[in-house]
Design a protein around this motif. Sequence first.
Motif, PDB file in Angstrom:
ATOM      1  N   ARG A  23      -7.723  19.951  -6.301  1.00 18.41           N
ATOM      2  CA  ARG A  23      -6.638  20.755  -7.039  1.00 18.41           C
ATOM      3  C   ARG A  23      -6.562  20.666  -8.606  1.00 18.41           C
ATOM      4  O   ARG A  23      -6.909  19.818  -9.099  1.00 18.41           O
ATOM      5  CB  ARG A  23      -5.439  21.079  -6.116  1.00 18.41           C
ATOM      6  CG  ARG A  23      -5.246  20.816  -4.609  1.00 18.41           C
ATOM      7  CD  ARG A  23      -3.498  21.702  -4.577  1.00 18.41           C
ATOM      8  NE  ARG A  23      -3.603  22.397  -3.341  1.00 18.41           N
ATOM      9  CZ  ARG A  23      -3.024  21.826  -2.120  1.00 18.41           C
ATOM     10  NH1 ARG A  23      -3.170  20.149  -2.231  1.00 18.41           N
ATOM     11  NH2 ARG A  23      -2.748  22.750  -0.885  1.00 18.41           N
ATOM     12  N   VAL A  24      -6.039  21.367  -9.050  1.00 14.62           N
ATOM     13  CA  VAL A  24      -6.539  21.116 -10.735  1.00 14.62           C
ATOM     14  C   VAL A  24      -5.290  22.031 -11.447  1.00 14.62           C
ATOM     15  O   VAL A  24      -4.329  23.049 -10.711  1.00 14.62           O
ATOM     16  CB  VAL A  24      -7.879  22.392 -11.389  1.00 14.62           C
ATOM     17  CG1 VAL A  24      -7.427  22.084 -13.179  1.00 14.62           C
ATOM     18  CG2 VAL A  24      -8.927  21.958 -10.547  1.00 14.62           C
ATOM     19  N   LEU A  25      -4.617  20.905 -12.091  1.00 17.40           N
ATOM     20  CA  LEU A  25      -3.665  21.330 -12.870  1.00 17.40           C
ATOM     21  C   LEU A  25      -3.613  21.821 -13.528  1.00 17.40           C
ATOM     22  O   LEU A  25      -4.217  20.679 -14.431  1.00 17.40           O
ATOM     23  CB  LEU A  25      -2.191  20.871 -11.850  1.00 17.40           C
ATOM     24  CG  LEU A  25      -0.963  19.895 -13.078  1.00 17.40           C
ATOM     25  CD1 LEU A  25       0.488  21.461 -13.089  1.00 17.40           C
ATOM     26  CD2 LEU A  25       0.169  18.799 -12.593  1.00 17.40           C
ATOM     27  N   GLY A  26      -2.781  22.743 -14.787  1.00 23.71           N
ATOM     28  CA  GLY A  26      -2.913  23.169 -15.956  1.00 23.71           C
ATOM     29  C   GLY A  26      -1.101  22.327 -16.751  1.00 23.71           C
ATOM     30  O   GLY A  26      -0.263  22.915 -16.100  1.00 23.71           O
ATOM     31  N   ILE A  27      -1.776  21.510 -18.546  1.00 21.81           N
ATOM     32  CA  ILE A  27      -0.265  21.867 -18.672  1.00 21.81           C
ATOM     33  C   ILE A  27      -0.233  22.603 -20.050  1.00 21.81           C
ATOM     34  O   ILE A  27      -1.482  22.034 -20.695  1.00 21.81           O
ATOM     35  CB  ILE A  27      -0.330  20.370 -18.931  1.00 21.81           C
ATOM     36  CG1 ILE A  27       0.222  19.578 -17.456  1.00 21.81           C
ATOM     37  CG2 ILE A  27       0.474  20.188 -19.566  1.00 21.81           C
ATOM     38  CD1 ILE A  27       0.393  18.209 -17.911  1.00 21.81           C
ATOM     39  N   ALA A  28       0.635  23.412 -20.063  1.00 27.92           N
ATOM     40  CA  ALA A  28      -0.040  24.500 -21.869  1.00 27.92           C
ATOM     41  C   ALA A  28       1.314  24.222 -22.698  1.00 27.92           C
ATOM     42  O   ALA A  28       2.293  23.595 -22.329  1.00 27.92           O
ATOM     43  CB  ALA A  28      -0.287  25.898 -21.183  1.00 27.92           C
ATOM     44  N   GLY A  29       0.703  24.770 -24.012  1.00 26.87           N
ATOM     45  CA  GLY A  29       1.764  24.510 -24.658  1.00 26.87           C
ATOM     46  C   GLY A  29       1.238  24.851 -25.718  1.00 26.87           C
ATOM     47  O   GLY A  29       0.297  24.639 -26.187  1.00 26.87           O
ATOM     48  N   ALA A  30       2.329  24.746 -27.004  1.00 23.84           N
ATOM     49  CA  ALA A  30       2.183  25.543 -28.909  1.00 23.84           C
ATOM     50  C   ALA A  30       1.509  23.691 -28.967  1.00 23.84           C
ATOM     51  O   ALA A  30       1.946  23.019 -28.087  1.00 23.84           O
ATOM     52  CB  ALA A  30       2.719  25.982 -29.275  1.00 23.84           C
ATOM     53  N   PRO A  31       0.768  23.874 -30.180  1.00 25.61           N
ATOM     54  CA  PRO A  31       0.259  21.797 -30.520  1.00 25.61           C
ATOM     55  C   PRO A  31       1.709  21.585 -30.629  1.00 25.61           C
ATOM     56  O   PRO A  31       2.318  22.351 -31.540  1.00 25.61           O
ATOM     57  CB  PRO A  31      -0.327  23.009 -32.063  1.00 25.61           C
ATOM     58  CG  PRO A  31      -0.752  24.389 -31.886  1.00 25.61           C
ATOM     59  CD  PRO A  31       0.286  25.110 -30.762  1.00 25.61           C
ATOM     60  N   GLY A  32       1.005  20.322 -30.604  1.00 26.45           N
ATOM     61  CA  GLY A  32       2.843  19.539 -30.478  1.00 26.45           C
ATOM     62  C   GLY A  32       4.006  19.609 -29.698  1.00 26.45           C
ATOM     63  O   GLY A  32       4.587  18.461 -29.568  1.00 26.45           O
ATOM     64  N   ALA A  33       3.481  20.618 -28.827  1.00 23.19           N
ATOM     65  CA  ALA A  33       4.797  20.313 -27.636  1.00 23.19           C
ATOM     66  C   ALA A  33       4.521  18.861 -26.814  1.00 23.19           C
ATOM     67  O   ALA A  33       5.680  18.946 -25.699  1.00 23.19           O
ATOM     68  CB  ALA A  33       4.516  21.214 -26.707  1.00 23.19           C
ATOM     69  N   GLY A  34       3.782  17.870 -26.752  1.00 23.73           N
ATOM     70  CA  GLY A  34       4.533  16.549 -25.735  1.00 23.73           C
ATOM     71  C   GLY A  34       2.739  17.227 -24.698  1.00 23.73           C
ATOM     72  O   GLY A  34       3.150  16.382 -23.315  1.00 23.73           O
ATOM     73  N   LEU A 134      -4.234  27.537 -22.133  1.00 23.49           N
ATOM     74  CA  LEU A 134      -4.676  27.602 -20.708  1.00 23.49           C
ATOM     75  C   LEU A 134      -4.409  29.578 -19.916  1.00 23.49           C
ATOM     76  O   LEU A 134      -4.750  29.796 -19.152  1.00 23.49           O
ATOM     77  CB  LEU A 134      -3.862  26.536 -19.856  1.00 23.49           C
ATOM     78  CG  LEU A 134      -5.076  25.746 -19.577  1.00 23.49           C
ATOM     79  CD1 LEU A 134      -5.458  24.855 -20.800  1.00 23.49           C
ATOM     80  CD2 LEU A 134      -4.188  24.569 -19.285  1.00 23.49           C
ATOM     81  N   LEU A 135      -3.044  29.836 -20.396  1.00 25.79           N
ATOM     82  CA  LEU A 135      -2.447  30.902 -19.913  1.00 25.79           C
ATOM     83  C   LEU A 135      -2.685  32.371 -21.084  1.00 25.79           C
ATOM     84  O   LEU A 135      -1.855  33.323 -21.126  1.00 25.79           O
ATOM     85  CB  LEU A 135      -1.064  30.814 -20.263  1.00 25.79           C
ATOM     86  CG  LEU A 135      -0.537  29.815 -19.130  1.00 25.79           C
ATOM     87  CD1 LEU A 135       0.742  29.372 -18.829  1.00 25.79           C
ATOM     88  CD2 LEU A 135      -0.699  30.033 -17.610  1.00 25.79           C
ATOM     89  N   HIS A 136      -4.084  31.831 -22.044  1.00 27.85           N
ATOM     90  CA  HIS A 136      -4.074  32.762 -22.781  1.00 27.85           C
ATOM     91  C   HIS A 136      -5.382  34.240 -22.151  1.00 27.85           C
ATOM     92  O   HIS A 136      -6.405  33.736 -21.010  1.00 27.85           O
ATOM     93  CB  HIS A 136      -4.870  32.032 -24.037  1.00 27.85           C
ATOM     94  CG  HIS A 136      -5.495  32.917 -25.051  1.00 27.85           C
ATOM     95  ND1 HIS A 136      -4.577  33.861 -25.719  1.00 27.85           N
ATOM     96  CD2 HIS A 136      -6.877  33.517 -26.009  1.00 27.85           C
ATOM     97  CE1 HIS A 136      -5.253  35.171 -26.176  1.00 27.85           C
ATOM     98  NE2 HIS A 136      -6.434  34.370 -26.996  1.00 27.85           N
ATOM     99  N   ASP A 137      -4.825  34.963 -22.629  1.00 28.25           N
ATOM    100  CA  ASP A 137      -5.918  36.136 -21.744  1.00 28.25           C
ATOM    101  C   ASP A 137      -6.531  37.159 -22.181  1.00 28.25           C
ATOM    102  O   ASP A 137      -7.034  38.169 -21.556  1.00 28.25           O
ATOM    103  CB  ASP A 137      -4.257  36.938 -20.369  1.00 28.25           C
ATOM    104  CG  ASP A 137      -3.894  37.518 -21.626  1.00 28.25           C
ATOM    105  OD1 ASP A 137      -3.608  37.281 -23.039  1.00 28.25           O
ATOM    106  OD2 ASP A 137      -2.948  38.464 -20.888  1.00 28.25           O
ATOM    107  N   GLU A 138      -6.875  36.079 -23.029  1.00 26.83           N
ATOM    108  CA  GLU A 138      -7.869  37.593 -23.843  1.00 26.83           C
ATOM    109  C   GLU A 138      -9.828  36.947 -23.744  1.00 26.83           C
ATOM    110  O   GLU A 138      -9.246  35.667 -23.900  1.00 26.83           O
ATOM    111  CB  GLU A 138      -7.284  37.663 -25.286  1.00 26.83           C
ATOM    112  CG  GLU A 138      -5.862  38.226 -25.441  1.00 26.83           C
ATOM    113  CD  GLU A 138      -5.463  38.253 -27.002  1.00 26.83           C
ATOM    114  OE1 GLU A 138      -6.700  38.273 -27.806  1.00 26.83           O
ATOM    115  OE2 GLU A 138      -4.497  38.997 -26.804  1.00 26.83           O
TER     116      GLU A 138
END
Length: 209
Positions: A23-34, A134-138
């Motif tokens: 399985r593959v787990l993604g962790i997304a967020g803005a720059p600097g979010a940790g 990871l959640l960008h849809d374009e």
Amino acid sequence: MDLRRIDQLTTRARRLAVPGRRRVLGIAGAPGAGKSTLAGHLVERLGGLAVLVPMDGFHLAQAELDRLGRADRKGAPDTFDAAGYAALLARLRAPEPGTVVYAPAFDRTLEEPVAGSVPVAPEIPLVITEGNYLLHDEGPWAPVRTHLDEVWFLDLDPVERVRRLVDRHVEFGRDRPHAERWVRESDEVNARLVARGRDRADLVVALGD
């Protein structure tokens, strides 16, 4: 992030780390979010059950950014090999027995991607990947979400996030005025784009500090 929150997230990640199934787990967020910090904690706590494959390994090389005229926007969606990243995730989702897959990483000291840095053995049940888009849809980013079994979005207080970003840029060689300008004109532009994918996450991890 407090210890109790890390314990809770580790428990959730452990449910995905079932031997015999990748399985593959993604962790997304803005720059600097940790993102990289949390991903590192999870890999450490899960022991040999997980490996970290960072999206930042697919940064275009500085020479190519210069050639394309995108060096002043490094970190924007079109400064990565998004199609290559999606292809690697697809390959990681379907491991071949006896075949180690080598993923790239990003060296912050060099500010360059480094190929073949992360070995992913076929028996490791969980791949954790972290990054902004990871959640960008374009465009070429759209297929990425389809290769992720679960995605978490880290939502950190923006004042604290910007402070961390500036400090990180200073740590890796920029003077503080340059770092503040880069965060304001580049990182925060990207952060607003990243935030648009928040509602597509399976879990939003709200961080106060």
